[in-house]
Scaffold this motif. Structure first.
Motif, PDB file in Angstrom:
ATOM      1  N   MET A 106     -56.935 -21.905  75.252  1.00 12.82           N
ATOM      2  CA  MET A 106     -55.783 -21.287  75.904  1.00 12.82           C
ATOM      3  C   MET A 106     -54.619 -22.274  75.888  1.00 12.82           C
ATOM      4  SD  MET A 106     -57.025 -18.343  76.786  1.00 12.82           S
ATOM      5  CE  MET A 106     -55.761 -17.733  77.884  1.00 12.82           C
ATOM      6  N   LEU A 112     -59.453 -25.617  77.467  1.00 15.87           N
ATOM      7  CA  LEU A 112     -60.654 -25.193  76.748  1.00 15.87           C
ATOM      8  C   LEU A 112     -61.719 -24.742  77.738  1.00 15.87           C
ATOM      9  CD1 LEU A 112     -59.137 -26.711  74.519  1.00 15.87           C
ATOM     10  CD2 LEU A 112     -61.330 -27.573  73.695  1.00 15.87           C
ATOM     11  N   THR A 113     -62.314 -23.598  77.479  1.00 15.00           N
ATOM     12  CA  THR A 113     -63.390 -23.068  78.311  1.00 15.00           C
ATOM     13  C   THR A 113     -64.499 -22.528  77.415  1.00 15.00           C
ATOM     14  OG1 THR A 113     -62.304 -20.903  78.422  1.00 15.00           O
ATOM     15  CG2 THR A 113     -61.850 -22.458  80.210  1.00 15.00           C
ATOM     16  N   TYR A 114     -65.670 -22.392  77.987  1.00 19.50           N
ATOM     17  CA  TYR A 114     -66.806 -21.846  77.240  1.00 19.50           C
ATOM     18  C   TYR A 114     -66.575 -20.364  76.971  1.00 19.50           C
ATOM     19  CZ  TYR A 114     -71.594 -20.466  76.136  1.00 19.50           C
ATOM     20  OH  TYR A 114     -72.710 -19.945  75.529  1.00 19.50           O
ATOM     21  N   ARG A 115     -66.742 -19.934  75.729  1.00 17.82           N
ATOM     22  CA  ARG A 115     -66.441 -18.551  75.372  1.00 17.82           C
ATOM     23  C   ARG A 115     -67.681 -17.688  75.222  1.00 17.82           C
ATOM     24  NH1 ARG A 115     -67.645 -17.673  69.948  1.00 17.82           N
ATOM     25  NH2 ARG A 115     -67.472 -19.478  68.558  1.00 17.82           N
ATOM     26  N   VAL A 160     -65.892 -22.305  72.147  1.00 17.60           N
ATOM     27  CA  VAL A 160     -64.913 -22.466  73.217  1.00 17.60           C
ATOM     28  C   VAL A 160     -63.769 -21.473  73.032  1.00 17.60           C
ATOM     29  CG1 VAL A 160     -65.381 -24.917  73.611  1.00 17.60           C
ATOM     30  CG2 VAL A 160     -63.675 -24.247  71.909  1.00 17.60           C
ATOM     31  N   ASN A 161     -63.113 -21.170  74.139  1.00 19.81           N
ATOM     32  CA  ASN A 161     -61.846 -20.448  74.130  1.00 19.81           C
ATOM     33  C   ASN A 161     -60.723 -21.471  74.273  1.00 19.81           C
ATOM     34  OD1 ASN A 161     -62.593 -17.722  73.847  1.00 19.81           O
ATOM     35  ND2 ASN A 161     -63.135 -17.604  76.017  1.00 19.81           N
ATOM     36  N   GLY A 218     -55.138 -16.645  73.888  1.00 14.55           N
ATOM     37  CA  GLY A 218     -55.851 -17.805  73.377  1.00 14.55           C
ATOM     38  C   GLY A 218     -56.585 -17.491  72.092  1.00 14.55           C
ATOM     39  N   LEU A 219     -57.320 -18.474  71.644  1.00 12.51           N
ATOM     40  CA  LEU A 219     -58.087 -18.364  70.408  1.00 12.51           C
ATOM     41  C   LEU A 219     -59.555 -18.637  70.706  1.00 12.51           C
ATOM     42  CD1 LEU A 219     -55.742 -20.471  68.075  1.00 12.51           C
ATOM     43  CD2 LEU A 219     -55.791 -17.979  68.285  1.00 12.51           C
ATOM     44  N   SER A 220     -60.416 -18.055  69.898  1.00 11.31           N
ATOM     45  CA  SER A 220     -61.844 -18.361  69.970  1.00 11.31           C
ATOM     46  C   SER A 220     -62.195 -19.221  68.766  1.00 11.31           C
ATOM     47  CB  SER A 220     -62.674 -17.070  69.956  1.00 11.31           C
ATOM     48  OG  SER A 220     -62.452 -16.329  71.132  1.00 11.31           O
ATOM     49  N   THR A 221     -62.773 -20.367  69.031  1.00 13.61           N
ATOM     50  CA  THR A 221     -63.092 -21.279  67.941  1.00 13.61           C
ATOM     51  C   THR A 221     -64.335 -22.078  68.309  1.00 13.61           C
ATOM     52  OG1 THR A 221     -62.169 -23.019  66.501  1.00 13.61           O
ATOM     53  CG2 THR A 221     -61.647 -23.139  68.848  1.00 13.61           C
ATOM     54  N   SER A 222     -64.668 -23.040  67.475  1.00 14.64           N
ATOM     55  CA  SER A 222     -65.831 -23.901  67.722  1.00 14.64           C
ATOM     56  C   SER A 222     -65.428 -25.352  67.545  1.00 14.64           C
ATOM     57  CB  SER A 222     -66.977 -23.561  66.765  1.00 14.64           C
ATOM     58  OG  SER A 222     -67.429 -22.237  66.959  1.00 14.64           O
TER      59      SER A 222
END
Length: 207
Positions: free
Chosen positions: A55, A167-170, A52-53, A74-78
């Motif tokens: 934001m 949160l969005t799909y990254r 997910v991203n 934003g950040l990229s994480t799981s």
């Protein structure tokens, strides 16, 4: 020299066999655990994190660091789900099956190719087919996993709120798509190999 080479090929074949058996065992174990968890109403944690991203809904509210650098974007994480729903559990089970099963099948085909090298007859039509199948798996597995991940994240975020965050799909991950060019190259090599085998067969018939 030839005997040393044969021992080296046999050593490679033995290690591939260990990896092949291990991938089947681990995949089967994870799948059985997830299915048992569904029946026992005690689902196991998802086997992978969901990409997910993250934001910030109000980036200006984020304080600056002592050096005066603000966190923007934003950040990229799981996201790791410890108590997944049935849909997420099924997705996790399917994900393991595709990854583990695909890896096991690739190792199985490579073992077959290595064995023909060990026997001194690698230029056979079956090896071209095996390389073509490996190429297809390498190309389409990441695409399939990306589609499944997109649906899983959509299901995971539906009805859930994260105050102050969006949160969005990254995406499945760029590093997973780096294998696709390799798969396409392997497909081309398999066609070259097939043509070479055909020419060899025609040459043998001529002699």
């Amino acid at each position: 020299m030839k005997k040393h080479k044969s021992r080296s090929i046999k050593f490679i074949y033995s290690n591939l066999s260990v990896l092949y058996g291990g991938s089947i065992a681990l995949t089967g174990l994870f799948v059985i655990m997830h299915i048992a968890g569904l029946f026992l109403k005690f689902p196991f944690p998802a086997a992978m994190g969901f990409p997910v991203n993250v934001m910030f809904a109000n980036p200006g509210a984020v304080s600056s660091t002592p050096e005066g650098v603000s966190l923007m974007g934003g950040l990229s994480t799981s996201l790791l789900v410890y108590r997944p729903s049935q849909i997420i559990s099924l997705y996790s089970c399917l994900y393991i099956t595709i990854v583990g099963g695909g890896m096991a099948y690739i190792l199985f085909l490579i073992r077959k190719i290595v064995m023909t090298v060990y026997n001194g007859n690698p230029f056979v039509r079956e090896n071209a087919k095996r390389m073509r199948i490996v190429a297809i798996v390498i190309v389409f597995a990441p695409l399939l996993l990306d589609i499944l991940s997109r649906f899983a994240v959509s299901s995971l975020l539906q009805g859930r709120s994260f105050p102050g965050l969006v949160l969005t799909y990254r995406g499945f991950g760029e590093q997973n798509y780096t294998l696709i060019p390799f798969g396409l190259l392997l497909f081309v090599i398999s066609e070259v190999f097939r043509i070479g085998v055909t020419l060899k067969e025609e040459s043998d018939l001529t002699v």
